[in-house]
Scaffold this motif. Sequence first.
Motif, PDB file in Angstrom:
ATOM      1  N   LEU A  43       8.034  -4.776   6.300  1.00 64.28           N
ATOM      2  CA  LEU A  43       7.886  -6.803   5.530  1.00 64.28           C
ATOM      3  C   LEU A  43       5.849  -6.320   5.317  1.00 64.28           C
ATOM      4  CD1 LEU A  43      10.131  -8.942   7.619  1.00 64.28           C
ATOM      5  CD2 LEU A  43      10.606  -7.734   4.855  1.00 64.28           C
ATOM      6  N   CYS A  44       5.164  -6.128   5.750  1.00 63.91           N
ATOM      7  CA  CYS A  44       3.674  -6.302   5.498  1.00 63.91           C
ATOM      8  C   CYS A  44       3.922  -5.708   5.007  1.00 63.91           C
ATOM      9  CB  CYS A  44       3.010  -5.856   6.961  1.00 63.91           C
ATOM     10  SG  CYS A  44       3.033  -7.711   7.384  1.00 63.91           S
ATOM     11  N   VAL A  45       4.065  -3.797   4.607  1.00 65.32           N
ATOM     12  CA  VAL A  45       3.451  -3.209   3.774  1.00 65.32           C
ATOM     13  C   VAL A  45       4.156  -3.125   2.576  1.00 65.32           C
ATOM     14  CG1 VAL A  45       4.663  -1.058   2.442  1.00 65.32           C
ATOM     15  CG2 VAL A  45       3.379  -0.993   5.433  1.00 65.32           C
ATOM     16  N   ARG A  46       5.241  -4.291   2.437  1.00 66.84           N
ATOM     17  CA  ARG A  46       6.210  -4.850   0.975  1.00 66.84           C
ATOM     18  C   ARG A  46       5.151  -6.230   0.430  1.00 66.84           C
ATOM     19  NH1 ARG A  46       8.601  -1.835  -2.280  1.00 66.84           N
ATOM     20  NH2 ARG A  46      10.016  -3.785  -2.984  1.00 66.84           N
ATOM     21  N   LEU A 193       2.168   2.935  13.002  1.00 62.66           N
ATOM     22  CA  LEU A 193       0.793   4.401  12.833  1.00 62.66           C
ATOM     23  C   LEU A 193       0.670   4.832  11.002  1.00 62.66           C
ATOM     24  CD1 LEU A 193      -2.053   5.448  12.500  1.00 62.66           C
ATOM     25  CD2 LEU A 193      -1.248   7.116  13.457  1.00 62.66           C
ATOM     26  N   ALA A 194       2.502   5.300  10.942  1.00 62.19           N
ATOM     27  CA  ALA A 194       3.044   6.032   9.092  1.00 62.19           C
ATOM     28  C   ALA A 194       2.965   5.038   8.448  1.00 62.19           C
ATOM     29  CB  ALA A 194       3.848   6.721   9.511  1.00 62.19           C
ATOM     30  N   MET A 195       3.622   3.614   8.900  1.00 66.22           N
ATOM     31  CA  MET A 195       3.943   2.391   8.044  1.00 66.22           C
ATOM     32  C   MET A 195       2.075   2.231   7.816  1.00 66.22           C
ATOM     33  SD  MET A 195       7.276   1.350   9.963  1.00 66.22           S
ATOM     34  CE  MET A 195       7.571  -0.094   8.709  1.00 66.22           C
ATOM     35  N   CYS A 196       1.611   2.081   8.278  1.00 64.46           N
ATOM     36  CA  CYS A 196       0.167   0.919   8.270  1.00 64.46           C
ATOM     37  C   CYS A 196      -0.626   2.152   7.297  1.00 64.46           C
ATOM     38  CB  CYS A 196      -0.851   1.046   9.186  1.00 64.46           C
ATOM     39  SG  CYS A 196      -0.289  -0.098  10.972  1.00 64.46           S
ATOM     40  N   LEU A 197      -0.646   3.603   7.457  1.00 68.73           N
ATOM     41  CA  LEU A 197      -0.862   4.231   5.995  1.00 68.73           C
ATOM     42  C   LEU A 197      -0.430   3.810   4.436  1.00 68.73           C
ATOM     43  CD1 LEU A 197      -1.535   7.480   8.163  1.00 68.73           C
ATOM     44  CD2 LEU A 197      -3.439   6.122   7.217  1.00 68.73           C
ATOM     45  N   MET A 198       0.883   3.594   5.155  1.00 70.24           N
ATOM     46  CA  MET A 198       2.184   3.591   3.655  1.00 70.24           C
ATOM     47  C   MET A 198       1.452   1.985   3.020  1.00 70.24           C
ATOM     48  SD  MET A 198       6.113   4.426   4.714  1.00 70.24           S
ATOM     49  CE  MET A 198       6.486   3.405   3.145  1.00 70.24           C
ATOM     50  N   GLY A 199       1.279   0.896   3.518  1.00 70.16           N
ATOM     51  CA  GLY A 199       0.828  -0.446   3.728  1.00 70.16           C
ATOM     52  C   GLY A 199      -0.589  -0.681   2.639  1.00 70.16           C
ATOM     53  N   TRP A 200      -1.538   0.007   3.371  1.00 73.32           N
ATOM     54  CA  TRP A 200      -3.276   0.381   2.836  1.00 73.32           C
ATOM     55  C   TRP A 200      -2.842   0.845   1.751  1.00 73.32           C
ATOM     56  CZ3 TRP A 200      -5.540   4.972   1.424  1.00 73.32           C
ATOM     57  CH2 TRP A 200      -6.832   5.099   0.563  1.00 73.32           C
ATOM     58  N   ARG A 201      -2.123   2.284   1.261  1.00 69.62           N
ATOM     59  CA  ARG A 201      -1.617   2.666  -0.095  1.00 69.62           C
ATOM     60  C   ARG A 201      -1.302   1.516  -0.657  1.00 69.62           C
ATOM     61  NH1 ARG A 201       1.235   8.286  -0.989  1.00 69.62           N
ATOM     62  NH2 ARG A 201       1.018   8.717  -4.017  1.00 69.62           N
ATOM     63  N   SER A 202      -0.011   1.370  -0.237  1.00 68.51           N
ATOM     64  CA  SER A 202       0.559   0.051  -1.133  1.00 68.51           C
ATOM     65  C   SER A 202      -0.115  -1.143  -1.741  1.00 68.51           C
ATOM     66  CB  SER A 202       1.853  -0.378  -1.151  1.00 68.51           C
ATOM     67  OG  SER A 202       2.411  -1.416  -1.415  1.00 68.51           O
ATOM     68  N   TRP A 203      -1.102  -1.758  -0.392  1.00 67.47           N
ATOM     69  CA  TRP A 203      -2.087  -2.844  -1.044  1.00 67.47           C
ATOM     70  C   TRP A 203      -3.376  -2.234  -2.059  1.00 67.47           C
ATOM     71  CZ3 TRP A 203      -3.086  -7.241   2.204  1.00 67.47           C
ATOM     72  CH2 TRP A 203      -1.588  -7.615   3.108  1.00 67.47           C
ATOM     73  N   ARG A 204      -3.833  -0.905  -1.344  1.00 70.81           N
ATOM     74  CA  ARG A 204      -4.740  -0.536  -2.957  1.00 70.81           C
ATOM     75  C   ARG A 204      -4.061   0.029  -4.062  1.00 70.81           C
ATOM     76  NH1 ARG A 204      -7.135   5.046  -2.087  1.00 70.81           N
ATOM     77  NH2 ARG A 204      -5.563   5.903  -2.311  1.00 70.81           N
ATOM     78  N   GLY A 205      -2.601   0.380  -4.518  1.00 74.29           N
ATOM     79  CA  GLY A 205      -1.815  -0.071  -5.465  1.00 74.29           C
ATOM     80  C   GLY A 205      -1.955  -1.069  -6.402  1.00 74.29           C
ATOM     81  N   GLU A 206      -1.469  -2.739  -5.878  1.00 72.11           N
ATOM     82  CA  GLU A 206      -1.479  -3.463  -6.022  1.00 72.11           C
ATOM     83  C   GLU A 206      -2.991  -4.347  -6.467  1.00 72.11           C
ATOM     84  OE1 GLU A 206       0.698  -5.876  -6.045  1.00 72.11           O
ATOM     85  OE2 GLU A 206       2.523  -4.562  -5.439  1.00 72.11           O
TER      86      GLU A 206
END
Length: 240
Positions: A43-46, A193-206
């Motif tokens: 949910l944080c990733v999203r 850890l994998a989801m944190c990397l996804m979150g960083w990438r997603s937020w950077r895209g936003e």
Amino acid sequence: MAVPDMLGGLIAPLNQQVFQLGQDAVTWSELLGFATGAVCVWLCVRASVWNFPVGIANNLFFLALFWSARLYADASLQVVYLVLAAHGWLLWLRGGERRTRRRLGRASRTTLLVLLALLVPVTWGLTVLLTRAHDVAPFWDALTTALSLAAQWLLNAKQIENWYFWIAADLVYIPLYFTKGLDLTGIVYVLFLAMCLMGWRSWRGELAAARSATGAGDGTGTGDSGGPSGTGATDRTVTA
């Protein structure tokens, strides 16, 4: 009745074994912590505000788990997280302009420098305290506590740099939990850890999309005053 005895009695049902995973006797607290933790990070990733109520449930389960494992800083951290989660929940819903939803942004250099500077004394102080409390891993427990508090502060502010601190904490948490026989929790943190990397990438895209849409600056968080109430100049609202 002493507080530890009272707490032990309350969490006893959660410490019943569900199944065996390697050397780890997986309890209800660890299993439910796995489930709610995975959902919370996703949910944080999203960038969903629902990460906060799910996170509160996760804190309660991990409080039971870490107290039983004598990782006292991690257990105490869950209590702090309960307070921070309530604060973050309100901030994401009403922390924007004119009490609107919080916008995604970046932390200022001042905020990051202050948080980094605080890591050393907080880690040192907790190490001393936890050594006296006979914690099983005082330094590493203290370091991850300091990193996690910094990460939660930035998450409450909805600032992308929170992912850097979570990643750093996870890189310590993973070997710590495996060496303490908490195999399932160690696996959970590999997933985190994998989801944190996804979150960083997603937020950077936003943030990149917001800059492209508004044509504003470099998004360095000029609106941030050093605390969780400030937002970056190029923030864009992310629906929860």
